[in-house]
Design an enzyme around this catalytic site. Structure first.
Site, PDB file in Angstrom:
ATOM      1  CD  GLU A  80       2.925   9.415 -19.295  1.00 19.89           C
ATOM      2  OE1 GLU A  80       1.838   9.516 -19.873  1.00 19.89           O
ATOM      3  OE2 GLU A  80       3.989   9.680 -19.860  1.00 19.89           O
ATOM      4  CG  ASP A 108       3.919   4.731 -19.782  1.00  9.98           C
ATOM      5  OD1 ASP A 108       4.007   5.914 -20.159  1.00  9.98           O
ATOM      6  OD2 ASP A 108       3.292   3.858 -20.414  1.00  9.98           O
TER       7      ASP A 108
END
Length: 252
Positions: A80, A108
């Site tokens: 992310e 992420d």
């Protein structure tokens, strides 16, 4: 809301959020609630990975300060916050190296200890509802899901919370603080309700002093996770400039 966000979060998180929104043609000055949500999500991802390492024996350890020459590897790879091309490059590299199944959607984080991708969620609603939405979207048992709420609740795949209780408590405390700060300034309701958000936007546009009542202090501590990202998207001079560029309210 925009002024609050710019004072509540680290400047590097703000820039990453702005870049992410612009990549999708969104304007942080208009979609301020989304701006706040993205900054919050980024910070949670960085806090999740902070201080967690794997030593030379392959054991997971927590190190807040110590010998910089120690043979330590970051436990989590942060995906992310990178542009989509770089993010998929990182994911492909991990899959080729570890043999794990490639996810359909960008996750992420990647956990080198548990050898799995992680999807982090931060919700303003019930955690179980948001968890189910994430699970239905991802449709993969290979990606681990961990959801946090602004009320201190959390939910994770198979009740496996990955981190120790103290590390998770740091995340929960930060989220609760953000909620309290928003609420004290009349921003929380608009953050939760889209209808209220439109009303608040009209009010903000008419306001002559949008900074009044907002906090002027921001933590200057840079997340260790953010430090690992810096070389990939900015040089040291730009980083130093960003750290010094905290938004200040005009004095009366």
């Amino acid at each position: 809301m925009e002024d609050f966000v710019r004072q509540c979060f680290n400047p590097m998180i703000i820039e990453l959020a702005e870049k992410a929104m612009k990549e999708y043609g969104e304007d942080p000055k208009i979609e301020t609630n989304k701006f706040a949500a993205i900054c919050t999500h980024l910070e949670v991802c960085f806090m999740y990975s902070d201080f967690h390492f794997i030593d030379e024996r392959g054991e997971s350890i927590i190190v807040e300060s110590g010998d910089p020459n120690a043979l330590l590897k970051h436990r989590f790879e942060i995906i992310e916050g990178r542009d989509r091309t770089m993010a998929w490059t990182v994911v492909n590299s991990i899959c080729n190296t570890t043999g794990v199944e490639k996810p359909k959607f960008l996750p992420d984080l990647y956990d080198y200890k548990e050898n799995r991708f992680i999807e982090i969620g931060v919700t303003r609603r019930e955690v179980h509802i948001y968890y189910l939405e994430k699970a239905n979207k991802i449709k993969s048992e290979k990606t681990h899901i961990h959801i946090f709420s602004f009320t201190g609740e959390e939910m994770a795949t198979k009740a496996d919370y990955t981190l120790d209780e103290e590390s998770r408590a740091r995340v929960k405390t930060r989220l609760f603080t953000i909620r309290q700060e928003m609420a004290s300034r009349g921003l929380w309701d608009s953050f939760v309700s889209p209808r209220e958000a439109k009303r608040q936007l009209k009010k903000d546009l008419k306001s002559e002093e949008p900074c009044v009542g907002l906090p002027t202090k921001v933590s200057h501590r840079t997340s260790p996770a953010l430090k690992t990202l810096e070389p990939m998207w900015m040089d040291s001079n730009r980083t130093a400039a960003l750290r010094a560029s905290f938004l200040k309210c005009p004095k009366k």
